[in-house]
Design a protein around this motif. Structure first.
Motif, PDB file in Angstrom:
ATOM      1  N   TYR A 104       0.846  -1.200   0.000  1.00 16.32           N
ATOM      2  CA  TYR A 104       0.000   0.000   0.000  1.00 16.32           C
ATOM      3  C   TYR A 104       0.875   1.242   0.000  1.00 16.32           C
ATOM      4  O   TYR A 104       1.857   1.340   0.729  1.00 16.32           O
ATOM      5  CB  TYR A 104      -0.897  -0.019   1.245  1.00 16.32           C
ATOM      6  N   ASP A 105       0.523   2.191  -0.869  1.00 15.93           N
ATOM      7  CA  ASP A 105       1.275   3.435  -0.992  1.00 15.93           C
ATOM      8  C   ASP A 105       0.403   4.593  -0.516  1.00 15.93           C
ATOM      9  O   ASP A 105      -0.506   5.028  -1.226  1.00 15.93           O
ATOM     10  CB  ASP A 105       1.698   3.652  -2.445  1.00 15.93           C
ATOM     11  N   PRO A 106       0.629   5.097   0.696  1.00 10.74           N
ATOM     12  CA  PRO A 106      -0.224   6.167   1.222  1.00 10.74           C
ATOM     13  C   PRO A 106      -0.127   7.464   0.440  1.00 10.74           C
ATOM     14  O   PRO A 106      -0.971   8.346   0.598  1.00 10.74           O
ATOM     15  CB  PRO A 106       0.274   6.335   2.660  1.00 10.74           C
ATOM     16  N   ALA A 110      -5.799   7.500  -5.218  1.00  6.44           N
ATOM     17  CA  ALA A 110      -6.631   6.434  -5.777  1.00  6.44           C
ATOM     18  C   ALA A 110      -7.965   6.932  -6.315  1.00  6.44           C
ATOM     19  O   ALA A 110      -8.821   6.125  -6.673  1.00  6.44           O
ATOM     20  CB  ALA A 110      -6.876   5.362  -4.712  1.00  6.44           C
ATOM     21  N   ARG A 297      -5.696  -0.305  -6.589  1.00 10.61           N
ATOM     22  CA  ARG A 297      -5.135  -1.388  -5.764  1.00 10.61           C
ATOM     23  C   ARG A 297      -4.105  -0.878  -4.758  1.00 10.61           C
ATOM     24  O   ARG A 297      -4.199  -1.154  -3.557  1.00 10.61           O
ATOM     25  CB  ARG A 297      -4.498  -2.453  -6.663  1.00 10.61           C
ATOM     26  N   LEU A 298      -3.127  -0.120  -5.241  1.00 12.45           N
ATOM     27  CA  LEU A 298      -2.016   0.272  -4.383  1.00 12.45           C
ATOM     28  C   LEU A 298      -2.354   1.466  -3.493  1.00 12.45           C
ATOM     29  O   LEU A 298      -1.669   1.695  -2.489  1.00 12.45           O
ATOM     30  CB  LEU A 298      -0.785   0.596  -5.244  1.00 12.45           C
ATOM     31  N   GLY A 299      -3.377   2.221  -3.848  1.00  8.47           N
ATOM     32  CA  GLY A 299      -3.729   3.392  -3.063  1.00  8.47           C
ATOM     33  C   GLY A 299      -4.893   3.170  -2.115  1.00  8.47           C
ATOM     34  O   GLY A 299      -5.406   4.129  -1.533  1.00  8.47           O
ATOM     35  N   ASP A 300      -5.314   1.917  -1.937  1.00 16.00           N
ATOM     36  CA  ASP A 300      -6.465   1.589  -1.100  1.00 16.00           C
ATOM     37  C   ASP A 300      -5.984   0.903   0.175  1.00 16.00           C
ATOM     38  O   ASP A 300      -5.545  -0.245   0.141  1.00 16.00           O
ATOM     39  CB  ASP A 300      -7.412   0.664  -1.876  1.00 16.00           C
ATOM     40  N   ARG A 301      -6.093   1.586   1.307  1.00 17.28           N
ATOM     41  CA  ARG A 301      -5.609   0.973   2.545  1.00 17.28           C
ATOM     42  C   ARG A 301      -6.559  -0.102   3.059  1.00 17.28           C
ATOM     43  O   ARG A 301      -6.227  -0.819   4.002  1.00 17.28           O
ATOM     44  CB  ARG A 301      -5.383   2.036   3.622  1.00 17.28           C
ATOM     45  N   TRP A 303      -7.645  -2.402   0.822  1.00 21.18           N
ATOM     46  CA  TRP A 303      -7.551  -3.417  -0.226  1.00 21.18           C
ATOM     47  C   TRP A 303      -7.639  -4.811   0.397  1.00 21.18           C
ATOM     48  O   TRP A 303      -7.095  -5.072   1.459  1.00 21.18           O
ATOM     49  CB  TRP A 303      -6.243  -3.237  -0.991  1.00 21.18           C
ATOM     50  N   THR A 306      -4.784  -6.765   2.117  1.00 19.59           N
ATOM     51  CA  THR A 306      -4.122  -6.204   3.282  1.00 19.59           C
ATOM     52  C   THR A 306      -4.175  -7.200   4.440  1.00 19.59           C
ATOM     53  O   THR A 306      -5.207  -7.826   4.695  1.00 19.59           O
ATOM     54  CB  THR A 306      -4.804  -4.897   3.715  1.00 19.59           C
TER      55      THR A 306
END
Length: 428
Positions: A104-106, A110, A297-301, A303, A306
């Protein structure tokens, strides 16, 4: 706008989005996922009703259903749409539980881009048929439904003679989609939201072009160059190398002018491109859509991949990744004991004469093998013939044992088992 009400008993479906009733196949899809959520809730109540409140059961059911929906979209739909190369490049590939996933990329935004919402993801409009197939539970064909008579019309959902929700969705997975290109069904190019009394209907293609202009989108050439930095569109001949249908150029030049090669509307250009290997869309659409779903996908905490405590335990994730669209259909359509469905619901079923036994179910195969092949939607060494919904070897069902919590004995002392670690909700 709900049409054909019968004594108030045939209202259009009510959902969180009014478009749930836009046409009956969409209503049917909303319906089966509500059923699916409720089935999960029933099972969780049996497992943990002694310890969980109704609110806890609701939130866990919602979280599981959303996780399975995300899994289906990324593991079954996107590879077929974008092709394996784009799925790999954009970090969209789903791997079995236990395999490391992109972090995950905060810092990643997204939210949905303007071009994605107003033009790119309208690609499905080219796939819409004029007739919606309907099937009996034995997969025999029933009378198809003309799309122009189906807009905001709930009757087909209640039409038991045509198998209702079952008929619509069994027809949906048996019907071949139209190709994503510049050709559109007349049901939406002059009969969109058709009014029987007046004969009036809208043109969805014209709306798509106008919508992009009102949203201030750049012309097609700008997005092509954004996705291909080494390319520059300087002439109609440059566009001719990118478009699949060369016969369209005389019409485009007449519309946009001999110097209008950089004025072509984005939706027009997106629909005209040659498709990428193994995908159903052109290079620019694959780029824009792939990037949007990468950021989803990567911007969803929240997801679904996780890890706990915010997400799922490894055993829970394994259960979610055993799920497929075919199992959702099997678990939510009426009379499932009568149904046979292909394991990969997004692909046409293989002819019965090519049937062979798959050593691995589709749920496992899809995460271990790059598909589809670059030369088309093919599944190497996998038979997508219809199998009975009762065959949980070929179409695994959802095992919720990983959500079972400890039991409190009469003395109030917890057993040695610990709670699974799932959180109460998948949203803020």
């Amino acid at each position: 706008m709900c049409a054909d009400k019968i004594d108030g008993l045939c209202d259009c479906g009510l959902g969180g989005d009014e478009r749930a009733a836009e046409q009956p196949v969409l209503t049917a899809l909303h319906t089966i996922f509500v059923r699916f959520h409720n089935d999960i809730a029933d099972q969780l109540e049996k497992l943990n009703g002694h310890a969980w409140t109704e609110e806890k059961i609701y939130n866990e059911s919602r979280k599981i259903a959303v996780g399975i929906w995300q899994h289906i979209v990324y593991n079954e739909y996107l590879p077929a749409l974008l092709g394996p190369a784009v799925a790999h490049l954009k970090q969209l590939e789903i791997k079995p539980a236990g395999v490391p996933v992109p972090a995950y990329d905060p810092e990643l935004d997204a939210t949905i881009s303007n071009v994605f919402a107003a033009a790119a993801f309208r690609l499905g409009h080219s796939q819409i048929p004029s007739l919606l197939e309907r099937r009996a539970n034995d997969n025999s064909q029933l009378e198809p439904l003309p799309l122009h008579l189906a807009f905001f019309n709930a009757l087909p959902v209640y039409d038991h003679a045509k198998n209702g929700v079952n008929g619509l969705l069994l027809g949906n997975i048996a019907q071949r989609l139209n190709k994503i290109d510049r050709h559109f069904a007349n049901a939406i190019t002059g009969n969109l939201f058709f009014e029987r009394e007046s004969g009036f209907g809208l043109d969805l293609l014209a709306i798509n072009i106008q919508r992009a202009r009102e949203h201030g989108l750049q012309p097609y050439a700008v997005y092509r160059e954004l996705c291909s930095p080494n390319e520059t569109i300087t002439s109609w001949e440059d566009l001719a190398k990118l478009f699949s249908d060369k016969s369209v150029f005389d019409k485009l030049i007449k519309i946009y002018g001999k110097d209008g090669f950089r004025d072509v509307d984005p939706f027009v250009g997106f629909m005209s491109e040659e498709h990428v290997p193994g995908g159903r869309v052109g290079h620019t659409l694959a780029c824009l859509i792939g990037e949007q779903f990468r950021r989803f996908r990567l911007g969803d905490r929240f997801w679904y991949e996780t890890a706990s405590p915010a997400g799922f335990t490894e055993e829970q994730l394994k259960a979610i990744k055993s799920m497929t669209m075919s199992r959702v259909l099997c678990d939510t359509l009426d009379n499932p004991e009568e149904l046979s469905i292909q394991p990969y619901a997004f692909m046409m079923a293989d002819p019965h004469e090519t049937k062979f036994y798959n050593e691995k179910p589709w749920a496992q195969y899809s995460m271990e093998v790059d598909f589809p092949t670059a030369d088309g939607l093919k599944l190497p060494k996998f038979s997508n013939h219809r199998v009975s919904c009762s065959d949980t070897t070929q179409i695994p069902d959802l095992n919720l044992d990983a959500w079972k919590i400890n039991v409190i004995d009469p003395s109030g002392t917890p057993s040695a088992d610990k709670e699974s670690g799932s959180s109460s909700s998948g949203s803020d």
